[in-house]
Design an enzyme around this catalytic site. Structure first.
Site, PDB file in Angstrom:
ATOM      1  N   VAL A 202       0.838  -1.196   0.000  1.00 17.34           N
ATOM      2  CA  VAL A 202       0.000   0.000   0.000  1.00 17.34           C
ATOM      3  C   VAL A 202       0.876   1.250   0.000  1.00 17.34           C
ATOM      4  O   VAL A 202       1.906   1.291   0.667  1.00 17.34           O
ATOM      5  CB  VAL A 202      -0.920   0.020   1.259  1.00 17.34           C
ATOM      6  N   LYS A 203       0.442   2.220  -0.774  1.00 13.42           N
ATOM      7  CA  LYS A 203       1.145   3.510  -0.744  1.00 13.42           C
ATOM      8  C   LYS A 203       0.340   4.499   0.086  1.00 13.42           C
ATOM      9  O   LYS A 203      -0.870   4.643  -0.094  1.00 13.42           O
ATOM     10  CB  LYS A 203       1.322   4.035  -2.173  1.00 13.42           C
ATOM     11  N   SER A 204       1.040   5.198   0.968  1.00 18.29           N
ATOM     12  CA  SER A 204       0.406   6.187   1.840  1.00 18.29           C
ATOM     13  C   SER A 204       1.246   7.455   1.774  1.00 18.29           C
ATOM     14  O   SER A 204       2.337   7.451   1.230  1.00 18.29           O
ATOM     15  CB  SER A 204       0.408   5.646   3.279  1.00 18.29           C
ATOM     16  N   ASP A 251       7.838   5.636  -2.820  1.00 18.03           N
ATOM     17  CA  ASP A 251       7.402   5.658  -4.223  1.00 18.03           C
ATOM     18  C   ASP A 251       7.381   7.143  -4.557  1.00 18.03           C
ATOM     19  O   ASP A 251       6.379   7.814  -4.377  1.00 18.03           O
ATOM     20  CB  ASP A 251       6.022   5.025  -4.354  1.00 18.03           C
TER      21      ASP A 251
END
Ligand code: 5RP
Length: 295
Positions: A202-204, A251
């Site tokens: 997951v990207k946060s 990212d």
């Protein structure tokens, strides 16, 4: 036909050694199939357990963003220093050489623009095309609390289900609507929902207060987006604090390709992420590399 003469009986069965049975190095990924784990091991460095993903997918809703107006010029010098490239299939086919040989996280959604409601996305890449492009993972946004929350979750569920058929992991990106409060409660909710629907990572965004709790509450790895351009020292400090509090890497887009010296910046980010180099040393490294390049 195989030669059947002189077949020797096996002798060395290493009876003193138990069979190798190592847990997979990534959080929450132990029960995945071999192909899925293999792709994740290309995205995340098995030594550090972390990744530096270079994101340049912004054009899919923003057009020619500053720093990547010409992806064919801006991206190739950065490729040797990135672990992963995150981009659209259009960018990949038109601007990136197949000899680059870096894992690709394929932006697999579209359907909105900066002129419209951002959460109104759809799945915009067929799984067959992701396979043709040898994608290491596919990705779309979950817009929790936004107008098209349900649709965005459905998009990611579709990617997870189709990707799982072929051993391709899904990265769920937590897209934040303009009126959302960027706090631990929000990212805790969004990242947990993404993991529970089956996203493999997951990207946060990084947040000043409570990021550690966001990471702890998410059973799969979290990588952070860079967000808007910051002075280099601040961006490196954000990366340092994120990995220190449990993020599995970055990212990052604008804080690399909009830097005064993107090639130096991505190397400094890599030193922070993979070698825990502190902010001051990483910033010095950035300045040294930049001056070595005559900038
Ligand atoms: C856009 C994205 C971007 O890839 C992401 O925001 C990373 O880029 P940046 O570091 O510039 O924020 O997912 O939706």
């Amino acid at each position: 036909m195989a030669d059947l003469d002189d077949i020797k009986e096996g002798k060395d069965f290493g009876l003193d050694n138990p069979a190798r049975n190592e847990p997979f190095f990534l959080k929450g990924s132990n029960a995945l199939d071999w192909g899925m784990q293999n792709r994740l091991a290309r995205i995340f460095n098995p030594e550090s357990g972390r990744t530096v993903m270079l994101a340049f997918d912004h054009g899919y809703f923003q057009g020619p963003t500053t720093g990547i107006e010409r992806m064919d010029l801006a991206i190739p010098p950065l490729i040797p220093h990135a672990d992963v490239l995150m981009c659209t299939r259009g960018a990949l086919r038109s601007c990136i050489s197949p000899t680059a040989n870096k894992p690709i996280v394929l932006r697999s959604s579209a359907g909105q623009s900066i002129l419209s409601e951002l959460s109104n996305e759809l799945v915009a890449v067929d799984i067959e095309d992701a396979i043709r492009l040898n994608a290491a993972a596919i990705t779309a946004q979950v817009y929790i609390g936004a107008e098209y929350e349900h649709k965005s979750i459905a998009n990611v569920v579709k990617l997870i289900d189709t990707g799982s058929r072929y051993g391709i992991p899904t990265l769920a990106v937590t897209g934040v609507g303009a009126d959302m409060v960027r706090d631990a409660r929000y990212f805790g909710l969004a990242t947990r929902i993404a993991a529970e629907i089956g996203a493999h990572y997951v990207k946060s965004y990084f947040i000043e207060e409570g990021f550690e709790k966001v990471v702890a509450g998410c059973p799969v790895p979290i990588v952070i987006a860079g967000g808007k351009k910051l002075p280099e020292g601040e961006a490196l400090d954000m990366a340092y604090r994120a990995v220190d509090q449990g993020a599995s890497g970055v990212d990052m887009g604008r804080n690399i390709f909009q830097s005064d010296c993107p090639v130096a910046m991505i190397q400094a980010v890599g030193a922070v992420v993979h070698r825990n180099v502190g902010t001051d040393k990483a910033l010095q490294m950035y300045h040294d590399l930049k001056s070595d390049m005559g900038m």
